[in-house]
Design a protein around this motif. Structure first.
Motif, PDB file in Angstrom:
ATOM      1  N   UNK A   1      16.095  12.091  -0.928  1.00 51.62           N
ATOM      2  CA  UNK A   1      15.211  10.991  -0.557  1.00 51.62           C
ATOM      3  C   UNK A   1      15.960   9.667  -0.627  1.00 51.62           C
ATOM      4  N   UNK A   2      16.765   9.498  -1.678  1.00 54.53           N
ATOM      5  CA  UNK A   2      17.554   8.273  -1.823  1.00 54.53           C
ATOM      6  C   UNK A   2      18.608   8.157  -0.730  1.00 54.53           C
ATOM      7  N   UNK A   3      19.166   9.301  -0.309  1.00 52.27           N
ATOM      8  CA  UNK A   3      20.180   9.288   0.740  1.00 52.27           C
ATOM      9  C   UNK A   3      19.589   8.804   2.066  1.00 52.27           C
ATOM     10  N   UNK A   4      18.373   9.258   2.386  1.00 52.48           N
ATOM     11  CA  UNK A   4      17.704   8.799   3.614  1.00 52.48           C
ATOM     12  C   UNK A   4      17.410   7.307   3.523  1.00 52.48           C
ATOM     13  N   UNK A   5      16.942   6.860   2.353  1.00 53.99           N
ATOM     14  CA  UNK A   5      16.663   5.432   2.166  1.00 53.99           C
ATOM     15  C   UNK A   5      17.941   4.611   2.277  1.00 53.99           C
ATOM     16  N   UNK A   6      19.045   5.131   1.742  1.00 47.61           N
ATOM     17  CA  UNK A   6      20.324   4.415   1.824  1.00 47.61           C
ATOM     18  C   UNK A   6      20.797   4.297   3.268  1.00 47.61           C
ATOM     19  N   UNK A   7      20.671   5.397   4.007  1.00 47.45           N
ATOM     20  CA  UNK A   7      21.079   5.383   5.415  1.00 47.45           C
ATOM     21  C   UNK A   7      20.272   4.362   6.208  1.00 47.45           C
ATOM     22  N   UNK A   8      18.960   4.346   5.983  1.00 49.39           N
ATOM     23  CA  UNK A   8      18.101   3.398   6.694  1.00 49.39           C
ATOM     24  C   UNK A   8      18.438   1.956   6.307  1.00 49.39           C
ATOM     25  N   UNK A   9      18.729   1.739   5.030  1.00 48.13           N
ATOM     26  CA  UNK A   9      19.085   0.388   4.581  1.00 48.13           C
ATOM     27  C   UNK A   9      20.376  -0.086   5.225  1.00 48.13           C
ATOM     28  N   UNK A  10      21.354   0.803   5.320  1.00 49.17           N
ATOM     29  CA  UNK A  10      22.618   0.430   5.930  1.00 49.17           C
ATOM     30  C   UNK A  10      22.477   0.244   7.439  1.00 49.17           C
ATOM     31  N   UNK A  11      21.509   0.957   8.042  1.00 52.73           N
ATOM     32  CA  UNK A  11      21.219   0.761   9.464  1.00 52.73           C
ATOM     33  C   UNK A  11      20.365  -0.481   9.711  1.00 52.73           C
ATOM     34  N   UNK A  12      19.760  -0.968   8.635  1.00 53.92           N
ATOM     35  CA  UNK A  12      18.855  -2.120   8.689  1.00 53.92           C
ATOM     36  C   UNK A  12      17.607  -1.841   9.519  1.00 53.92           C
ATOM     37  N   UNK A  13      17.182  -0.586   9.570  1.00 53.66           N
ATOM     38  CA  UNK A  13      15.936  -0.253  10.258  1.00 53.66           C
ATOM     39  C   UNK A  13      15.495   1.142   9.836  1.00 53.66           C
ATOM     40  N   UNK A  14      14.194   1.420  10.032  1.00 50.87           N
ATOM     41  CA  UNK A  14      13.644   2.744   9.762  1.00 50.87           C
ATOM     42  C   UNK A  14      13.543   3.496  11.089  1.00 50.87           C
TER      43      UNK A  14
ATOM     44  N   UNK B   1       6.310   6.282  11.978  1.00 55.67           N
ATOM     45  CA  UNK B   1       5.270   6.330  10.948  1.00 55.67           C
ATOM     46  C   UNK B   1       5.083   7.751  10.402  1.00 55.67           C
ATOM     47  N   UNK B   2       5.222   8.768  11.266  1.00 57.03           N
ATOM     48  CA  UNK B   2       5.107  10.144  10.797  1.00 57.03           C
ATOM     49  C   UNK B   2       6.248  10.491   9.850  1.00 57.03           C
ATOM     50  N   UNK B   3       7.439  10.006  10.172  1.00 55.56           N
ATOM     51  CA  UNK B   3       8.577  10.203   9.281  1.00 55.56           C
ATOM     52  C   UNK B   3       8.373   9.513   7.949  1.00 55.56           C
ATOM     53  N   UNK B   4       7.713   8.355   7.976  1.00 56.31           N
ATOM     54  CA  UNK B   4       7.414   7.627   6.747  1.00 56.31           C
ATOM     55  C   UNK B   4       6.510   8.451   5.841  1.00 56.31           C
ATOM     56  N   UNK B   5       5.456   9.010   6.409  1.00 59.31           N
ATOM     57  CA  UNK B   5       4.543   9.819   5.602  1.00 59.31           C
ATOM     58  C   UNK B   5       5.218  11.089   5.096  1.00 59.31           C
ATOM     59  N   UNK B   6       6.064  11.679   5.950  1.00 59.32           N
ATOM     60  CA  UNK B   6       6.768  12.899   5.528  1.00 59.32           C
ATOM     61  C   UNK B   6       7.718  12.605   4.372  1.00 59.32           C
ATOM     62  N   UNK B   7       8.452  11.492   4.469  1.00 56.61           N
ATOM     63  CA  UNK B   7       9.384  11.139   3.402  1.00 56.61           C
ATOM     64  C   UNK B   7       8.627  10.743   2.139  1.00 56.61           C
ATOM     65  N   UNK B   8       7.485  10.052   2.309  1.00 56.49           N
ATOM     66  CA  UNK B   8       6.679   9.712   1.149  1.00 56.49           C
ATOM     67  C   UNK B   8       6.195  10.954   0.425  1.00 56.49           C
ATOM     68  N   UNK B   9       5.739  11.953   1.194  1.00 58.14           N
ATOM     69  CA  UNK B   9       5.287  13.212   0.601  1.00 58.14           C
ATOM     70  C   UNK B   9       6.435  13.910  -0.114  1.00 58.14           C
ATOM     71  N   UNK B  10       7.587  14.015   0.561  1.00 59.21           N
ATOM     72  CA  UNK B  10       8.743  14.689  -0.048  1.00 59.21           C
ATOM     73  C   UNK B  10       9.190  13.988  -1.327  1.00 59.21           C
ATOM     74  N   UNK B  11       9.238  12.671  -1.293  1.00 62.77           N
ATOM     75  CA  UNK B  11       9.662  11.925  -2.467  1.00 62.77           C
ATOM     76  C   UNK B  11       8.681  12.058  -3.613  1.00 62.77           C
TER      77      UNK B  11
END
Length: 291
Positions: free
Chosen positions: A68-81, A85-95
């Motif tokens: 979960x942290x790796x996905x968040x790090x990748x998005x932060x370095x890309x400066x975008x998500x 929105x579906x991916x957001x809910x999926x990652x929220x559930x997984x985390x």
């Protein structure tokens, strides 16, 4: 930030890069250490015991937190998500599943160690397996509630990761938070504290205290206490008054728990050291067994 490439409110480009870098370090460290732990359990027969099954469950949960942290790090370095929105809910559930499983697995280990060291009967495989199944099913149940309308997943202030939406602070969030927090933070913390306290009182008299009885509870408080404090604050005040940078601190702290847990529960144990050594040096381990 979310799906656009614009900077989130309250963050500079350098700060977004710094958060992404910290998350990346936490993710890779947690993945490496917990992967070694899992591999050693799978490859070493001596580690295939009921009590180590509970540690394996914790390592699996912490691996999920690190992913979960790796996905968040990748998005932060890309400066975008980039996942919508579906991916957001999926990652929220997984985390959420892996975070709750990590907390509850720590409590299960505390109870398992108390049972192992302070009773005359060994922890049975059926008991350990039942604990693991209960931990993961319970965690999945509570993590699914926001998907079904009790609670809600949304972007964190940085906009590059998703978690339980605490910005609303309405009755729906408050009722979910207090119920979930009781069963998945305060109750596991109570079990952890009391199990190690009773174990310390019993084993200190015999002089055979073999485990650190304070580190597990401190790890729970340090790793998840800031999140609990932030969520509870959201029930009594407007969280928009809290600076966005400060709101990101609990997430960064929580992502350190996989590394701390790997050191406390696995890498600090001599038997696991031998298991890791056998995985990394299979030829040497075969010679040792031949001798």
């Amino acid at each position: 930030m979310a799906e656009s490439g614009s900077l989130p409110t309250g963050f500079s480009e350098l700060e977004v890069l710094a958060v992404g870098t910290v998350l990346l370090i936490e993710a890779l460290t947690g993945l490496c250490l917990n992967s070694l732990t899992i591999l050693s359990f799978c490859k070493t027969p001596e580690l295939r015991t009921p009590i180590h099954l509970l540690v394996l469950s914790l390592a699996l949960a912490d691996t999920g937190i690190s992913l979960n942290a790796l996905i968040a790090a990748t998005s932060s370095l890309l400066r975008r998500w980039p996942y919508g929105s579906e991916g957001c809910r999926a990652l929220g559930f997984q985390g959420f599943v892996t975070a709750l499983s990590s907390i509850c697995s720590s409590a299960a280990i505390a109870w398992g160690r108390y049972h192992h060291y302070c009773t005359r009967s060994q922890l049975a495989w059926n008991t350990a397996l039942s604990l693991v199944i209960c931990v993961w099913l319970s965690s999945a149940f509570w993590a699914a509630m926001p998907l079904l309308g009790w609670g809600h997943y949304d972007y964190e202030p940085l906009g590059t990761c998703c978690t339980l939406d605490y910005s609303r602070g309405d009755r729906n969030f408050t009722s979910f938070l207090f119920t979930m927090a009781f069963f998945n933070f305060f109750l596991p913390l109570f079990i952890t504290l009391t199990s190690y306290r009773f174990m310390e009182q019993k084993l200190r008299k015999t002089g055979h205290l073999q485990v650190n009885t304070t580190a597990p509870a401190r790890t729970l408080l340090f790793g998840w206490g800031p999140y609990a404090l932030l969520y509870l604050s959201a029930t009594v005040m407007d969280v928009s008054a809290i600076p966005p940078k400060l709101q990101m601190v609990p997430a960064l702290i929580a992502k350190t728990t996989p590394t701390i847990n790997a050191i406390n529960y696995a890498l600090g144990r001599e038997m696991v050291h031998r298991g890791i050594w056998q995985c990394l040096s299979p030829q040497r381990s075969e010679l040792d067994r031949a001798r």
